[in-house]
Scaffold this motif. Structure first.
Motif, PDB file in Angstrom:
ATOM      1  N   PHE A 198     114.373-110.141  22.141  1.00  0.00           N
ATOM      2  CA  PHE A 198     113.594-109.465  23.183  1.00  0.00           C
ATOM      3  C   PHE A 198     113.211-108.029  22.822  1.00  0.00           C
ATOM      4  O   PHE A 198     112.718-107.294  23.668  1.00  0.00           O
ATOM      5  CB  PHE A 198     114.387-109.470  24.493  1.00  0.00           C
ATOM      6  CG  PHE A 198     114.478-110.828  25.140  1.00  0.00           C
ATOM      7  CD1 PHE A 198     113.423-111.336  25.873  1.00  0.00           C
ATOM      8  CD2 PHE A 198     115.633-111.592  25.010  1.00  0.00           C
ATOM      9  CE1 PHE A 198     113.502-112.585  26.471  1.00  0.00           C
ATOM     10  CE2 PHE A 198     115.727-112.849  25.605  1.00  0.00           C
ATOM     11  CZ  PHE A 198     114.652-113.346  26.337  1.00  0.00           C
ATOM     12  N   SER A 258     110.757-106.889  21.218  1.00  0.00           N
ATOM     13  CA  SER A 258     109.308-106.661  21.259  1.00  0.00           C
ATOM     14  C   SER A 258     108.625-107.951  21.693  1.00  0.00           C
ATOM     15  O   SER A 258     109.253-109.021  21.703  1.00  0.00           O
ATOM     16  CB  SER A 258     108.794-106.212  19.882  1.00  0.00           C
ATOM     17  OG  SER A 258     109.109-107.172  18.888  1.00  0.00           O
ATOM     18  N   PRO A 259     107.348-107.891  22.061  1.00  0.00           N
ATOM     19  CA  PRO A 259     106.639-109.094  22.496  1.00  0.00           C
ATOM     20  C   PRO A 259     106.660-110.176  21.421  1.00  0.00           C
ATOM     21  O   PRO A 259     106.775-109.889  20.224  1.00  0.00           O
ATOM     22  CB  PRO A 259     105.208-108.595  22.753  1.00  0.00           C
ATOM     23  CG  PRO A 259     105.381-107.139  23.043  1.00  0.00           C
ATOM     24  CD  PRO A 259     106.511-106.691  22.182  1.00  0.00           C
ATOM     25  N   PRO A 260     106.561-111.433  21.820  1.00  0.00           N
ATOM     26  CA  PRO A 260     106.584-112.536  20.854  1.00  0.00           C
ATOM     27  C   PRO A 260     105.405-112.470  19.892  1.00  0.00           C
ATOM     28  O   PRO A 260     104.315-112.026  20.253  1.00  0.00           O
ATOM     29  CB  PRO A 260     106.523-113.787  21.733  1.00  0.00           C
ATOM     30  CG  PRO A 260     105.913-113.327  23.016  1.00  0.00           C
ATOM     31  CD  PRO A 260     106.384-111.921  23.202  1.00  0.00           C
ATOM     32  N   GLU A 261     105.645-112.930  18.676  1.00  0.00           N
ATOM     33  CA  GLU A 261     104.604-112.909  17.651  1.00  0.00           C
ATOM     34  C   GLU A 261     103.995-114.275  17.410  1.00  0.00           C
ATOM     35  O   GLU A 261     103.037-114.393  16.636  1.00  0.00           O
ATOM     36  CB  GLU A 261     105.178-112.345  16.353  1.00  0.00           C
ATOM     37  CG  GLU A 261     105.635-110.894  16.486  1.00  0.00           C
ATOM     38  CD  GLU A 261     106.132-110.310  15.173  1.00  0.00           C
ATOM     39  OE1 GLU A 261     106.351-111.076  14.220  1.00  0.00           O
ATOM     40  OE2 GLU A 261     106.278-109.073  15.101  1.00  0.00           O
ATOM     41  N   GLU A 303     107.462-117.077  21.891  1.00  0.00           N
ATOM     42  CA  GLU A 303     107.111-116.952  23.305  1.00  0.00           C
ATOM     43  C   GLU A 303     107.915-117.939  24.152  1.00  0.00           C
ATOM     44  O   GLU A 303     108.475-117.581  25.193  1.00  0.00           O
ATOM     45  CB  GLU A 303     105.617-117.194  23.495  1.00  0.00           C
ATOM     46  CG  GLU A 303     105.140-117.030  24.933  1.00  0.00           C
ATOM     47  CD  GLU A 303     103.646-117.195  25.074  1.00  0.00           C
ATOM     48  OE1 GLU A 303     103.110-116.884  26.150  1.00  0.00           O
ATOM     49  OE2 GLU A 303     102.995-117.644  24.105  1.00  0.00           O
ATOM     50  N   GLN A 306     111.571-116.770  24.343  1.00  0.00           N
ATOM     51  CA  GLN A 306     111.800-115.664  25.275  1.00  0.00           C
ATOM     52  C   GLN A 306     111.795-116.139  26.724  1.00  0.00           C
ATOM     53  O   GLN A 306     112.444-115.520  27.575  1.00  0.00           O
ATOM     54  CB  GLN A 306     110.748-114.572  25.058  1.00  0.00           C
ATOM     55  CG  GLN A 306     110.966-113.758  23.801  1.00  0.00           C
ATOM     56  CD  GLN A 306     110.088-112.524  23.724  1.00  0.00           C
ATOM     57  OE1 GLN A 306     109.250-112.285  24.588  1.00  0.00           O
ATOM     58  NE2 GLN A 306     110.270-111.733  22.690  1.00  0.00           N
TER      59      GLN A 306
END
Length: 300
Positions: free
Chosen positions: A188, A190-193, A198, A201
């Protein structure tokens, strides 16, 4: 069956390191020789790592013959860390489930008799809070003491840094049951790549991280990223803790999760490399299987 005969045991590291599964299509050439039949994956996995999360038992308890087959395939020194069935931990919330517990214990004893059983962990859901501590205490006190156990808590009130956390820690210490730490901070950060991250998370919880020791086998389940280098700073935080546990005579267990299971061995290898830097007298090499049919034939 092309069983590896020259490698008769799991890695002899001073702690246990494994992945969340033992079967993954993407591990050819990393954990299993290329073109290895699925029926032989476990045998090869147990010569690459010395433990595994038995997550399949969370969803269903296989037959006794299946457990016996697992025990027969596992290398010397290997340990299965099975998860309690959700019918016990989540559906029944530890009550009115005696029949299910008896069935599960009978399967665990098959593995224990083969000397391949590590701590079986009870993962409690986010609805199981400190108000149910008496239920948890009664359940744990009825478990056979000769088998190893661990508990993972997910309700945030268990992490109050106060009375509720102290009471459950005291219970676990009294019973010499290990506490599981679930560290999803790397996931968590940073935003999913990608789509897999995704989804991960969405599914994975964010529980407070502790380094509490209540038994002899503290268990860490750490969830990384598909870009393994993003886990570096978190592993660096855990490194002195893990080394300290080993130096104190404990034998910690670490499971390296990645959103894409294919990358879990790389995450484990990074951890082992860092441990090698801190404990230079120990061989933390991740064993590699033969890469070609010619090499494999030499082991037949």
């Amino acid at each position: 069956m092309n069983q590896p005969r020259e490698i008769l045991s799991s890695p002899k590291w001073p702690l246990s390191v494994g992945a969340p599964v033992w079967a993954c299509d993407g591990w050819a050439g990393v954990v299993y020789p290329s073109k290895t039949p699925r029926s032989e994956w476990l045998a090869w996995y147990t010569r690459t790592f010395n433990t595994v999360e038995g997550n399949s038992t969370f969803y269903a308890v296989p037959s006794e013959s299946t457990f016996r087959g697992w025990a027969e395939q596992a290398a010397e020194g290997f340990e299965f860390c099975f998860k309690f069935p959700k019918r016990i931990s989540h559906d029944s919330m530890l009550q009115d489930c005696d029949e299910e517990v008896r069935e599960f214990l009978s399967r665990l004893r098959v593995i224990a008799q083969a000397d391949r059983l590590g701590p079986t962990f009870l993962q409690l859901g986010p609805q199981f809070g400190p108000d149910r501590l008496p239920v948890l205490a009664r359940f744990l006190r009825r478990l056979p003491r000769e088998l190893p156990w661990a508990v993972e808590l997910r309700h945030h009130d268990w992490f109050d840094s106060g009375d509720q956390e102290a009471r459950v820690n005291e219970l676990l210490r009294d019973l010499q049951i290990d506490k599981v730490t679930f560290d999803s901070r790397p996931l968590f950060q940073s935003p999913p790549e990608d789509a897999i991250e995704e989804k991960s998370q969405v599914r994975k919880p964010q529980t407070p991280v502790r380094q509490t020791v209540t038994g002899q086998r503290p268990m860490l389940r750490i969830v990384g990223r598909n870009r393994i280098e993003l886990t570096q700073s978190f592993l660096d935080q855990w490194l002195p803790i893990l080394v300290g546990w080993v130096e104190a005579g404990l034998r910690p267990i670490v499971f390296t999760h990645t959103p894409d299971d294919r990358l879990a061995p790389r995450f484990a290898e990074l951890l082992l490399a860092k441990l090698a830097g801190e404990m230079p007298g120990v061989d933390f090499t991740l064993p590699r299987p033969p890469q070609s049919p010619e090499q494999l034939s030499l082991l037949d």
